[in-house]
Design a protein around this motif. Structure first.
Motif, PDB file in Angstrom:
ATOM      1  N   GLN B 437       0.839  -1.207   0.000  1.00  0.00           N
ATOM      2  CA  GLN B 437       0.000   0.000   0.000  1.00  0.00           C
ATOM      3  C   GLN B 437       0.865   1.245   0.000  1.00  0.00           C
ATOM      4  O   GLN B 437       0.463   2.290  -0.507  1.00  0.00           O
ATOM      5  CB  GLN B 437      -0.916  -0.021   1.225  1.00  0.00           C
ATOM      6  CG  GLN B 437      -2.045   1.004   1.173  1.00  0.00           C
ATOM      7  CD  GLN B 437      -1.600   2.392   1.622  1.00  0.00           C
ATOM      8  OE1 GLN B 437      -0.639   2.542   2.359  1.00  0.00           O
ATOM      9  NE2 GLN B 437      -2.299   3.414   1.123  1.00  0.00           N
ATOM     10  N   ARG B 438       2.070   1.126   0.561  1.00  0.00           N
ATOM     11  CA  ARG B 438       3.000   2.259   0.613  1.00  0.00           C
ATOM     12  C   ARG B 438       3.241   2.885  -0.757  1.00  0.00           C
ATOM     13  O   ARG B 438       3.621   4.036  -0.866  1.00  0.00           O
ATOM     14  CB  ARG B 438       4.340   1.738   1.139  1.00  0.00           C
ATOM     15  CG  ARG B 438       4.850   2.470   2.352  1.00  0.00           C
ATOM     16  CD  ARG B 438       6.219   1.965   2.716  1.00  0.00           C
ATOM     17  NE  ARG B 438       7.263   2.867   2.257  1.00  0.00           N
ATOM     18  CZ  ARG B 438       8.535   2.533   2.167  1.00  0.00           C
ATOM     19  NH1 ARG B 438       8.925   1.300   2.490  1.00  0.00           N
ATOM     20  NH2 ARG B 438       9.423   3.389   1.761  1.00  0.00           N
ATOM     21  N   LEU B 439       3.060   2.067  -1.796  1.00  0.00           N
ATOM     22  CA  LEU B 439       3.340   2.571  -3.148  1.00  0.00           C
ATOM     23  C   LEU B 439       2.307   3.588  -3.608  1.00  0.00           C
ATOM     24  O   LEU B 439       2.579   4.418  -4.465  1.00  0.00           O
ATOM     25  CB  LEU B 439       3.376   1.407  -4.141  1.00  0.00           C
ATOM     26  CG  LEU B 439       4.500   0.393  -3.945  1.00  0.00           C
ATOM     27  CD1 LEU B 439       4.333  -0.764  -4.915  1.00  0.00           C
ATOM     28  CD2 LEU B 439       5.844   1.072  -4.152  1.00  0.00           C
ATOM     29  N   VAL B 440       1.089   3.470  -3.055  1.00  0.00           N
ATOM     30  CA  VAL B 440       0.011   4.346  -3.529  1.00  0.00           C
ATOM     31  C   VAL B 440      -0.021   5.585  -2.639  1.00  0.00           C
ATOM     32  O   VAL B 440      -0.487   5.521  -1.510  1.00  0.00           O
ATOM     33  CB  VAL B 440      -1.354   3.625  -3.448  1.00  0.00           C
ATOM     34  CG1 VAL B 440      -2.406   4.459  -4.155  1.00  0.00           C
ATOM     35  CG2 VAL B 440      -1.248   2.250  -4.050  1.00  0.00           C
ATOM     36  N   ASP B 445      -0.550  13.057 -10.943  1.00  0.00           N
ATOM     37  CA  ASP B 445       0.304  12.114 -11.662  1.00  0.00           C
ATOM     38  C   ASP B 445       1.074  11.210 -10.705  1.00  0.00           C
ATOM     39  O   ASP B 445       1.315  10.044 -11.005  1.00  0.00           O
ATOM     40  CB  ASP B 445       1.306  12.879 -12.534  1.00  0.00           C
ATOM     41  CG  ASP B 445       0.603  13.643 -13.647  1.00  0.00           C
ATOM     42  OD1 ASP B 445      -0.567  13.312 -13.931  1.00  0.00           O
ATOM     43  OD2 ASP B 445       1.222  14.563 -14.215  1.00  0.00           O
ATOM     44  N   THR B 446       1.474  11.769  -9.581  1.00  0.00           N
ATOM     45  CA  THR B 446       2.211  10.971  -8.601  1.00  0.00           C
ATOM     46  C   THR B 446       1.361   9.794  -8.136  1.00  0.00           C
ATOM     47  O   THR B 446       1.840   8.664  -8.021  1.00  0.00           O
ATOM     48  CB  THR B 446       2.590  11.851  -7.390  1.00  0.00           C
ATOM     49  OG1 THR B 446       3.207  13.038  -7.865  1.00  0.00           O
ATOM     50  CG2 THR B 446       3.507  11.128  -6.452  1.00  0.00           C
ATOM     51  N   ALA B 452      -0.201   2.618 -10.577  1.00  0.00           N
ATOM     52  CA  ALA B 452       0.249   1.740 -11.659  1.00  0.00           C
ATOM     53  C   ALA B 452       1.334   0.802 -11.144  1.00  0.00           C
ATOM     54  O   ALA B 452       1.319  -0.415 -11.430  1.00  0.00           O
ATOM     55  CB  ALA B 452       0.767   2.572 -12.828  1.00  0.00           C
ATOM     56  N   ASN B 453       2.272   1.345 -10.382  1.00  0.00           N
ATOM     57  CA  ASN B 453       3.332   0.503  -9.804  1.00  0.00           C
ATOM     58  C   ASN B 453       2.740  -0.559  -8.883  1.00  0.00           C
ATOM     59  O   ASN B 453       3.141  -1.720  -8.905  1.00  0.00           O
ATOM     60  CB  ASN B 453       4.321   1.361  -9.016  1.00  0.00           C
ATOM     61  CG  ASN B 453       5.250   2.141  -9.924  1.00  0.00           C
ATOM     62  OD1 ASN B 453       5.371   1.836 -11.113  1.00  0.00           O
ATOM     63  ND2 ASN B 453       5.897   3.152  -9.376  1.00  0.00           N
ATOM     64  N   TYR B 454       1.784  -0.128  -8.075  1.00  0.00           N
ATOM     65  CA  TYR B 454       1.130  -1.055  -7.150  1.00  0.00           C
ATOM     66  C   TYR B 454       0.500  -2.212  -7.936  1.00  0.00           C
ATOM     67  O   TYR B 454       0.688  -3.375  -7.598  1.00  0.00           O
ATOM     68  CB  TYR B 454       0.078  -0.303  -6.336  1.00  0.00           C
ATOM     69  CG  TYR B 454      -0.857  -1.197  -5.557  1.00  0.00           C
ATOM     70  CD1 TYR B 454      -0.474  -1.710  -4.312  1.00  0.00           C
ATOM     71  CD2 TYR B 454      -2.114  -1.530  -6.059  1.00  0.00           C
ATOM     72  CE1 TYR B 454      -1.325  -2.542  -3.602  1.00  0.00           C
ATOM     73  CE2 TYR B 454      -2.970  -2.359  -5.357  1.00  0.00           C
ATOM     74  CZ  TYR B 454      -2.580  -2.865  -4.126  1.00  0.00           C
ATOM     75  OH  TYR B 454      -3.419  -3.694  -3.425  1.00  0.00           O
ATOM     76  N   GLU B 485      11.572   7.259 -10.803  1.00  0.00           N
ATOM     77  CA  GLU B 485      10.261   7.765 -11.216  1.00  0.00           C
ATOM     78  C   GLU B 485       9.789   7.153 -12.521  1.00  0.00           C
ATOM     79  O   GLU B 485       8.599   7.071 -12.770  1.00  0.00           O
ATOM     80  CB  GLU B 485      10.340   9.286 -11.397  1.00  0.00           C
ATOM     81  CG  GLU B 485       9.902  10.028 -10.178  1.00  0.00           C
ATOM     82  CD  GLU B 485       9.799  11.514 -10.407  1.00  0.00           C
ATOM     83  OE1 GLU B 485       9.871  11.974 -11.556  1.00  0.00           O
ATOM     84  OE2 GLU B 485       9.653  12.230  -9.417  1.00  0.00           O
ATOM     85  N   GLN B 486      10.735   6.763 -13.366  1.00  0.00           N
ATOM     86  CA  GLN B 486      10.346   6.297 -14.692  1.00  0.00           C
ATOM     87  C   GLN B 486       9.841   4.861 -14.664  1.00  0.00           C
ATOM     88  O   GLN B 486       9.310   4.367 -15.638  1.00  0.00           O
ATOM     89  CB  GLN B 486      11.529   6.381 -15.672  1.00  0.00           C
ATOM     90  CG  GLN B 486      11.985   7.800 -15.980  1.00  0.00           C
ATOM     91  CD  GLN B 486      12.713   8.446 -14.812  1.00  0.00           C
ATOM     92  OE1 GLN B 486      13.419   7.782 -14.056  1.00  0.00           O
ATOM     93  NE2 GLN B 486      12.516   9.737 -14.629  1.00  0.00           N
ATOM     94  N   GLY B 487      10.048   4.181 -13.541  1.00  0.00           N
ATOM     95  CA  GLY B 487       9.601   2.794 -13.443  1.00  0.00           C
ATOM     96  C   GLY B 487      10.530   1.811 -14.132  1.00  0.00           C
ATOM     97  O   GLY B 487      10.191   0.646 -14.316  1.00  0.00           O
TER      98      GLY B 487
END
Lengths: 715, 508
Positions: B437-440, B445-446, B452-454, B485-487
């Motif tokens: 959950q920390r990812l969200v 945009d952030t 999306a990462n989550y 940031e770019q993933g």
């Protein structure tokens, strides 16, 4: 005006014979110039000699009294060409700049000057920006002295020696009709010390004399056949004359010459640290009484063969302490000894490193290695100092220490330009970015990481010249500062781009000063300067050489405008060179002017508003996007006050100058609603108080309603 | 030679490690002035130039006992020799670490005076999570290396009396007694410099005090304590204490407080119910409950426009800003917010049906986009600006019907189901999933990037199930998502992962 004011220090320039001068090395040089009867001084600012220029600018009255002309040269080439005044006349002149970058620029003029030679003493004071704290490529000025055959002074780094070097420099120049370079390393420029002053000298032969009764002698002009004669003259007349002067006046020094059957030959600039190393090994005392023979070359070019062979004769070995590479002096020492058939073994770069600064530890290790080879018994009976051997213990706290390179200052107007560029890259993808020299070069470092090359001052656009083809519609982006622009960028960058029909983009960062060198004024500075002509428009100059697509952004902090302008420049269908001029005043200089004015205003009881930014920690989620688009020293992080969250929140500290970037970024990049701008109204008016009272009552009413809703949830 | 080496007079060597613009030069000048007036010979050098611009830099001072005016001058070095420095002054904690790395601090000789405050490096500041280095390790390394170490927050000491750190560090040098000068001599040097004398003298005294009687070290952070709750939450709190293991109670109570504050008591109860469901799931551990309690509370209090408006209008927030900007009694304050609600955020705050319609209907969407294309500056301290935000905050009453609420709660339910379902087979993996959950986080945009990462990370769970390294792998993916940031790190980590199970199968 310049970053540092020398109005008080300048009074030291008036000291008379017998009085003690205390101050920085570079100020001592300034005083020595006046004591030597200099007629004109010119130069281009840059660490470590910026202060010399700044002192002279602040000392204009004193210079006028002495009939000394002082110029801020357009470039180092201009500065060196200025010495042409001493070619035919007995005028003494001095110029100064950062080396080797400045010497590179100057070398055309330097070679011409050196070929014909001089009549009056011509002194070139180079600030050798080598080693720690240097911002330039690591090279040596020594090569320039060799190639143009000008003499190179490298005095011991204390004020009396530096002052003597200036005075001898002029005399040596006149005795050998050759320009003389005085090399001062960074720390020597900034060393605090003292010397006994002499009276200033007003030159007998003046600029007025030179103008009113012009002199010329075709044999001094670089044109065949005189140029062939110059080369011969350098070898047959000027060199021997120089050697004679150096010997007669004992410019090089011998210490404890017969104390051992080995010795150390060193550049004058290395002396203090060599003595300290010997002291730590028990081979010298604190006053510099060495038990090891020393031959100190206060003149490192030319080498005085007779002195060197005298020192080496009868010695088993010598250590050549020569900082930097190539090892010009060591090679020369070997050649000289071989020719003289002196069998002394020459150590140098085998004990000391070939490349890099000779810091304390390096020096100590090198000298220890030499002594261990030639006279190990001298080191017996006492423990070696800790730094005499390379450190073997693991580096403490290795991962806790990050590099901390210089960066944009708080509120810097250049930061938003690169923020805008980051935003443009999010839309258009990465671009080739060619950088220049100046504060804007920090864009290469985190958090911006923009920029692929930097080819020299004013050469930002030239550095992208080849990347010019009709096979792609993508454009390159180049940066240039206002300093670099006036130094040479107008011709080498802008003129070149116009002539070669580029389709690419240049951003000129116009912050009103030569900011990186200490905030000196330049042609386009917007402040009045009593001794210089300012307010010359960059846009006019750019249009004057034929650029038609020019956009000027007068407030770089409006990130959206900056972003839109950059996007337009990179995508417009208009062909041809495109120039964006990004204007906002250097914040360091602005604050220096505005802070005291603000304090004064507040003190006098008048209404004054100070703005700064802040972050609400309860809405900040600790992603730090804002920092990645800024890097401002005042925008930092702190512990998350939320018991459920662990990532630190962003925070603005009190050094914030309220430049507005944080707000602009959160708008332009749609970041987060956590930033607020606080306006602190000092000495509010009665009306202010009345309005505030009404607001407090209305807002208070609703805030009490919020409190009632929350009542009973917390304790 | 004058006497044996042991008796020979020698220099006192002082290195000041500072960042450009911090006043290290002023401190060095004070030292020189102090020494010269006391009849010593002093030399200082530095490397200004571009290093001044916030970069790390060293000022170096050597002092030598003076003699008669015409006595021979000593030869002083221009830079510190490792192991030969008597006093090292670091204006910041990481700079103290740099002094250690450069070998300037030795147990035989060096008094280390270092400020414990932090000026974070760019690397620490730009991390997407918590990139800060271990400050305690720096202090410990300093204590281990030095003959004597004096740590203290000299920045705070100076700031609290309206001065700068140079002055409090000067006081610290006096307090440490490592130089042969008296306190009045130190103070006279400040007076002679003549700039900001009074505040400097106060900071001097504060710095000296910090060295003479250092503050006791901060006690280690205690385990999370139970927060006090008000009467309206008391019944729920009692239920929590009765149902959940003692160790998990504090964090759940924090969650309760947060969600009641966010929405209402019923919302807090929904939180407890969800945790109760998890509690009885097969394989559920105390640690899982604790982890979910934390992240569920954060997720359920997602930051929507209502929440932001609510937090920005509170009296406590106004007070906090006043403190933060150090508003004096006779000054007034204006607060301006930088808000940028886009069509997405506006739709989020509408009832779900209407919100979906707005996003899906071209003309309506474009109309709103035109209005919402630019960021707004709202003056919360004005009646108009305040009421605007107050009105937005009042939408709390319809929050349960909003598009964002519906979407977030369906995600929350899916997440909880996955966590609960995984607990039986792999409790550690369940915890790792909960931690994702920390990812969200964040806005705009952030937030989209985080979500999306989550989704990318959670999509790997089915492939990890049953794998012995599942939890560790998932955590690696999570860290990769926070690495750039770019993933690209996450993409690389996922790609690298796809090989691992195949290889495992091949060898099996």
């Amino acid at each position: 005006m310049a970053e540092r004011s020398f109005k008080t220090e300048v009074q030291k320039l008036r000291l008379g014979a017998g009085e003690e001068f205390r101050g920085e090395g570079i100020l001592a040089v300034t005083k020595a110039l006046l004591e030597s009867g200099v007629s004109y001084v010119a130069g281009y600012q840059g660490a470590p000699i910026s202060h010399l220029m700044d002192v002279l600018a602040d000392a204009n009255d004193i210079l006028a009294e002495l009939g000394v002309h002082f110029e801020h040269s357009a470039s180092e080439a201009t500065a060196t060409a200025t010495l042409a005044a001493s070619v035919h006349t007995p005028l003494r002149g001095a110029v100064t700049f950062k080396s080797t970058v400045g010497t590179n620029v100057a070398s055309d003029a330097l070679a011409n000057l050196a070929s014909g030679g001089v009549t009056g003493g011509a002194l070139i004071i180079v600030g050798e920006d080598y080693g720690e704290g240097s911002s330039i490529m690591q090279e040596r000025s020594h090569a320039f002295a060799m190639k143009s055959q000008v003499w190179l002074l490298d005095p011991r780094p204390n004020l009396p020696c530096i002052v003597a070097a200036v005075q001898h420099g002029f005399a040596l120049s006149e005795a050998s009709r050759t320009p003389v370079m005085l090399e001062l390393r960074i720390r020597a420029c900034h060393v605090h010390g003292s010397f006994v002053a002499k009276d200033n000298v007003r030159p007998a032969y003046t600029l007025k004399d030179a103008i009113e009764r012009p002199l010329r002698d075709t044999s001094r002009i670089v044109l065949p056949p005189a140029s062939y004669l110059h080369e011969q003259e350098k070898i047959t007349q000027r060199w021997p004359a120089a050697v004679q002067y150096i010997r007669d006046h004992g410019l090089n020094e011998f210490f404890a010459e017969g104390a051992q059957d080995f010795g150390i030959v060193l550049q004058g600039g290395m002396y203090n640290n060599v003595i300290r190393a010997l002291e730590l090994l028990g081979l010298a005392d604190a006053w510099g009484h060495s038990r090891v023979p020393l031959y100190v070359m206060n003149v490192t070019y030319p080498i005085v063969d007779e002195e060197l062979t005298r020192f080496c004769a009868g010695k088993r070995a010598v250590l050549m302490v020569e900082e930097g590479q190539p090892d010009f002096i060591e090679q020369q020492v070997n050649t000289t000894l071989r020719r003289a058939d002196v069998q002394t073994r020459v150590h140098g770069k085998d004990c000391l490193p070939m490349a890099g600064e000779y810091t304390g530890g390096v020096m100590l290790q090198g000298i220890t290695k030499f002594i261990e080879q030639v006279a190990p018994s001298l080191l017996e009976g006492r423990p070696l100092p800790r730094a005499a051997k390379p450190a073997t213990a693991p580096v403490p706290a290795a991962k806790e220490v990050h590099p901390r390179p210089p960066s944009f200052c708080t509120g810097c107007p250049e930061r938003p330009i690169f923020t805008a560029m980051k935003l443009v890259e999010r839309e258009l993808g990465p671009h080739h970015v060619s950088c220049d020299i100046g504060c804007h070069l920090f864009s290469i470092l985190p958090p911006f990481e923009l920029g692929a090359t930097t080819m020299g001052y004013g050469l930002g656009w030239a550095g992208a010249a080849a990347l010019n083809t009709t096979e792609t519609r993508k454009r390159t982006l180049s940066f240039m500062g206002d300093g670099g622009f006036w130094h040479n960028g107008l011709t080498s960058g802008v003129g070149n781009a116009v002539f070669n029909k580029t389709d690419n983009v240049l951003v000129i960062v116009d912050n009103s000063y030569s900011a990186a060198t200490g905030g000196q004024d330049i042609l386009s500075s917007r402040a009045d300067n009593p001794i210089r002509a300012t307010r010359n428009s960059i846009e006019k100059a750019v249009r004057g050489v034929g650029v038609e697509w020019v956009r000027t952004v007068t407030h770089t902090y409006s990130v959206a405008e900056m972003r839109d302008t950059l996007r337009e420049a990179l995508t417009t269908p208009v062909k041809g060179p495109k120039v964006v001029i990004a204007q906002s005043e250097c914040m360091l200089n602005r604050q220096r002017r505005e802070k005291p004015a603000f304090r004064q205003l507040v003190k006098s009881g008048q209404r004054a508003v100070r703005e700064r930014f802040g972050v609400d920690p309860d809405t900040c989620t600790g992603d730090h996007s804002c920092i990645r688009l800024s890097g401002c020293p005042s925008l930092t992080i702190r512990d998350n006050p939320d018991p459920l969250r662990t990532d630190p929140v962003a925070a603005v500290i009190d050094s914030c100058v309220g430049c507005g970037l944080c707000g602009e970024v959160s708008h332009a990049a749609v970041l987060c609603p956590s930033f607020y701008r606080a306006a602190l109204i000092h000495n509010p008016t009665r009306w202010d108080r009345f309005v505030a009272g009404v607001r407090a009552r209305v807002i208070g009413f609703f805030q009490r309603r919020i409190e009632r809703r929350l009542a009973g949830i917390g304790p | 030679m004058s006497g044996s080496p042991a008796e020979a007079p020698r220099t006192i060597n002082i290195a000041i490690l500072a960042m450009g613009g911090e006043g290290g030069g002023v401190l060095a000048d004070w030292l020189v002035d102090l020494a010269e007036h006391a009849g010593w010979i002093a030399q200082t050098t530095s490397v200004p130039g571009v290093a001044q611009r916030t970069g790390a830099t060293i000022y170096y001072v050597e002092l030598f006992p003076g003699g008669a005016p015409d006595a021979p001058r000593p030869v002083l070095a221009l830079m510190p020799f490792p192991g030969e420095v008597d006093v090292v002054i670091a204006s910041e904690l990481m700079e103290a670490g740099r002094a250690l790395q450069r070998g300037l601090v030795t147990a035989e000789r060096t008094t280390l005076i270092a400020s414990t405050h932090r000026v974070y490096s760019m690397t620490e500041k730009t991390a997407m999570g918590d990139g800060r280095v271990d400050a305690d390790a720096l202090v410990a390394a300093g204590r281990a290396a030095a003959k004597r170490a004096c740590f203290g927050d000299f920045a705070l000491a100076a700031e609290s009396v309206g001065s700068v750190i140079g002055a409090s560090l000067f006081g610290a040098i006096a307090g440490a007694g490592c130089l042969p000068f008296t306190r009045p001599q130190f103070e006279d040097a400040i007076r002679r410099a003549g700039v900001g004398v009074e505040p400097s003298l106060k900071a001097f005294a504060a710095g000296e005090g910090l060295v003479i009687s250092p503050l006791p070290p901060k006690p280690a952070a205690p385990a999370m304590a139970e927060p006090p709750v008000g009467p309206r939450l008391a019944p729920l709190a009692a239920r929590v204490r009765a149902t959940f293991p003692t160790g998990t109670v504090p964090i759940i109570l924090h969650g309760l407080l947060r969600l009641a504050d966010y929405q209402d008591v019923a919302y807090a109860e929904a939180y407890v119910q969800r945790l109760e469901t998890l509690r009885v799931a097969r394989g559920c551990t105390d640690r899982l409950v604790e982890t979910v309690a934390r992240y569920l509370a954060l997720w359920m209090s997602y930051e929507d426009t209502i929440r932001v408006a609510d937090l920005k209008t509170r009296a406590t927030r106004f007070d906090r800003v006043r403190g933060e900007v150090r508003l004096a009694k006779d000054q007034l304050l204006d607060i301006h917010e930088y808000l940028h609600p886009r069509v997405q955020e506006i739709a989020d705050t509408l009832p779900a049906g209407l919100g979906r319609w707005l996003l899906a209907t071209g003309w309506a969407r474009r109309g709103v986009e035109r209005v919402a294309s630019k960021g707004r500056i709202v003056r919360t301290s004005s009646v108009r600006g305040f009421l605007m935000l107050y009105a937005v905050a009042s939408l709390r009453r319809i929050r349960r019907s909003t598009l964002r609420f519906v979407e977030e709660h369906s995600r929350i339910d899916a997440w909880l189901a996955l966590v609960g379902g995984t607990a039986a087979s792999d409790a550690e993996l369940a915890i790792a999933i909960a931690e994702c959950q920390r990812l969200v986080k964040g806005y705009g945009d952030t937030h989209a990037r985080g979500l999306a990462n989550y989704n990318t990370v959670i999509a790997q769970v089915p492939r990890l199930n049953g794998h012995p390294d599942a939890a560790a792998t998932l955590r690696r993916l999570r860290d990769a998502a926070l690495a750039d940031e770019q993933g690209s790190k996450l993409a690389a980590a996922v790609a690298a992962m796809s090989i691992a199970p195949a290889a495992a199968t091949a060898t099996a």
